[in-house]
Design an enzyme around this catalytic site. Structure first.
Site, PDB file in Angstrom:
ATOM      1  CD  GLU A 120      -1.894  -2.349   1.340  1.00 52.47           C
ATOM      2  OE1 GLU A 120      -0.738  -2.696   1.675  1.00 52.47           O
ATOM      3  OE2 GLU A 120      -2.836  -3.161   1.244  1.00 52.47           O
ATOM      4  CG  HIS A 168     -11.447  -7.007   6.188  1.00 50.18           C
ATOM      5  ND1 HIS A 168     -10.550  -7.787   6.853  1.00 50.18           N
ATOM      6  CD2 HIS A 168     -11.108  -7.083   4.878  1.00 50.18           C
ATOM      7  CE1 HIS A 168      -9.701  -8.332   5.987  1.00 50.18           C
ATOM      8  NE2 HIS A 168     -10.013  -7.924   4.787  1.00 50.18           N
TER       9      HIS A 168
END
Lengths: 330, 349
Positions: free
Chosen positions: A59, A128
């Protein structure tokens, strides 16, 4: 035209790529997999692997590369799977994207758009499910968008790409399957103003319900039910969390005299705290009751369905807060 | 490793230029230390003294349209990339005439005109940016190279590895220049890395990599030219590990408890300026009066720069909030659609 939030997002991406050859999409599984939420499904075949660019699981690397590409004159759209994963790229987003214009004395714009999912409700567990857009809204130099409607899903991206500064778009995971009508020629929308989606007629008790993103549908439902109890609601979709359109909030509170802020983020230090503070600072004498907040419980979002639902804002909790605000009892 | 002593100095004019470039960096930073001690400039100040051959050699290989990304020890990179000493010093004074109008300071020098992208104070933070700048060049079909300077401390960061991988995977036109001065602040390389051969790490990503004597400006220049040519001609990313040493402390606050004075003294015997100066004198390419003239020129340049900075104007506090967001035409702030298309589709969703 019947469409879904997911399809509206895809149409926005396709449209942007067709309009401007500098636009490209980059992220984990955006290409061959079709996007982890299937937003970019089919775009690889249409635009090829240079412009629908699959990345490794890195990322910080690919978000930073997006920032560099923006500095180099491109218009990257970078997709991060979820807001939780964006934490691996915080350095690049905050120390570079948000600061380069200022530190360079106005010389270097960073016209990047970073999209990511946010929010809970799908039993995915704590890593999540969090709603951290309020954190990002803390950062000067960033613009934070939270499209809650089909029109905004379709229209915010192009406007964000015209912005010379970094824009983060938070897409609530529970919205992708939402279906509804959207005009065939729906296009770009402004990103500076909150939207008043429903307005109290002024009779009886009134309250302003303020929300954004994934909690908008439940707030609209709560407003429907409240009207059956004689409580009229203004429903405000913030749309943009930074900069906040305070004017629209104050204008509504001046009419309804009460406010409930609904935010899937945690209460402490949240965007709802900021909104409540601004109303207190700027509309204190308009208020007939303390500002109410409906936020997530201060726990990492749990997996079990009943626990997860208990942790999140609900229609019931929004209605209870509205009733408290109008003095009708919780 | 080759050294100047046995390699000789091929071209007197060019050698003179390289010597001048290194002396310019040295004198600028010696002045910075003086100004810091006099409290004229503040913040963190990290000087490059001892490492000048790296910036001087690498910059020679670049074209004006190439891009440069650097770290917080970047005064020399900025100066040799073409930012004036006056604009650099004015920045440290926090003046409007500074290259970032006082927003950046010593660690954050930027200059759009020379494509100088900082000035990054987060170790390894500049590497992904360099990858992205190179990606933009590649996608736009430009024959430009991005050079990224970083210290050996950066190789411990994840962003180093993410960037190596991305650059190699996508075969991007970027030259990574690791300035290995052996110490990440006070942490010696051997105390922070299981593998201390840095070029080997890059090679592990299928990136052509060389270790170069970073005290030898000619060796640096030669390696940089070879690498930049290879990158520019489509050879993908390249990597240079430039073995160098900083003669001064990490910053003005560093008591240097972590290394022996004898080690510093040993490295100072290979001062890149003395090395080239000595080689030129031995080859009859530098007369005493030329050396004196060079120093006088540089002293004059720095003195003028100090005057420029000293006489600058503080960036007005009324400008504080500028450059957080870009200045935009008024209609773009009104909430109306900037592409002038009507909002469609209603609000339901």
């Amino acid at each position: 035209m019947k469409t879904t939030y997911r399809e509206a997002m895809r149409a926005a991406l396709r449209d942007a790529m067709q309009r401007d050859e500098r636009v490209f999409l980059m992220g984990e599984d955006v290409g061959r997999y079709g996007g982890s939420f299937a937003v970019s499904l089919g775009l690889l075949e249409e635009f090829g692997p240079e412009r629908i660019r699959d990345t490794p699981l890195s990322e910080s690397g690919f978000v930073g590369a997006g920032i560099g590409a923006a500095l180099g004159g491109m218009r990257p759209v970078v997709e991060i799977m979820t807001v939780n994963f964006s934490l691996l790229a915080l350095d690049q987003i905050i120390n570079n994207a948000a600061t380069l214009l200022h530190m360079s004395g106005g010389q270097f714009n960073v016209p990047i758009v970073i999209r990511m999912t946010t929010g809970a409700g799908r039993q995915l567990g704590a890593q999540h499910s969090h709603s951290l857009e309020g954190w990002y809204a803390h950062i000067p130099g960033l613009r934070i968008l939270a499209p809650a409607t089909l029109a905004d899903a379709r229209g915010m991206l192009w406007t964000a790409l015209q912005d010379p500064d970094p824009v983060l778009i938070f897409e609530h995971g529970s919205l992708y399957n939402v279906a509804g009508e959207l005009d065939e020629d729906a296009g770009a929308v402004g990103i500076d103003k909150a939207a008043v989606l429903r307005q109290a007629d002024g009779s009886g008790d009134t309250v302003t319900l303020i929300t954004y993103g994934g909690t908008l549908p439940l707030v609209l439902e709560a407003a429907d039910q409240l009207s059956g109890e004689g409580i009229g609601s203004d429903v405000i979709d913030l749309r943009t969390l930074r900069p906040l359109d305070t004017h629209t909030l104050l204008d509504s509170v001046a009419r309804t005299h009460r406010a409930v802020v609904v935010d899937e983020g945690w209460r402490s230090g949240s965007i709802s705290a900021e909104i409540a503070a601004r109303i207190s600072e700027q509309a204190f004498f308009d208020l007939d009751a303390p500002v109410e907040r409906v936020c997530s419980e201060e726990v990492p979002v749990p997996y079990a369905k009943h626990l997860e639902q208990a942790a999140l804002p609900s229609v019931t909790r929004v209605m209870a807060a509205a009733r408290r605000a109008v003095g009708a009892g919780g | 490793m080759t050294t100047l002593r046995n390699q000789g100095v091929p071209d007197a004019g060019h050698a003179m230029h390289l010597l001048r470039q290194m002396v310019r960096v040295r004198r600028l930073e010696e002045k910075c230390i003086e100004l810091y001690s006099a409290a004229k400039i503040r913040g963190f100040l990290h000087v490059y003294i001892g490492e000048e051959a790296v910036a001087a050699g690498v910059m020679e290989a670049l074209a004006p349209e190439d891009a440069v990304v650097a770290t917080y020890r970047e005064h020399g990179h900025a100066l040799l990339r073409g930012v004036s000493a006056g604009a650099i010093l004015a920045e440290m004074y926090g003046h409007a005439e500074g290259c970032c109008r006082g927003r950046g300071g010593s660690m954050h020098l930027f200059d759009a005109a020379t494509r100088f992208y900082g000035g990054n104070a987060i170790v390894a933070g500049g590497l992904p940016l360099a990858v992205g700048l190179a990606l933009a060049d590649r996608m736009a079909g430009r024959q430009q190279v991005t050079v990224c300077f970083f210290g050996e401390g950066a190789v411990a960061e994840g962003e180093f590895h993410e960037s190596m991988n991305l650059a190699a995977l996508w075969q991007l036109p970027v030259l990574f220049c690791c300035e290995n001065n052996l110490y990440a602040m006070g942490t010696a390389l051997g105390r922070s890395e299981s593998q201390t051969d840095i070029a080997l790490k890059a090679a592990g990503y299928e990136i052509p990599a060389w270790a170069v004597d970073g005290m030898d400006v000619l060796a640096v220049e030669e390696a940089a030219r070879r690498a930049v040519d290879a990158v520019r001609s489509g050879g993908g990313p390249h990597f240079l590990e430039l073995r160098t040493y900083r003669f001064r402390a990490h910053s003005m606050f560093d008591p240097e408890l972590y290394r022996e004075k004898s080690e510093v003294a040993q490295w100072m015997e290979r001062d890149p300026i003395s090395l080239l100066q000595g080689a030129m004198q031995a080859a009859g390419q530098l007369r005493d009066d030329e050396w004196a003239g060079l120093q006088a020129d540089v002293d004059a340049e720095i003195s003028t720069a100090v005057g420029f900075a000293e006489n600058g104007t503080p960036e007005p506090v009324s400008e504080l909030a500028r450059f957080v967001y870009s200045d935009r035409p008024e209609e773009n702030n009104s909430g109306t659609d900037i592409s002038k298309e009507p909002t469609k589709g209603g609000a339901a969703g």
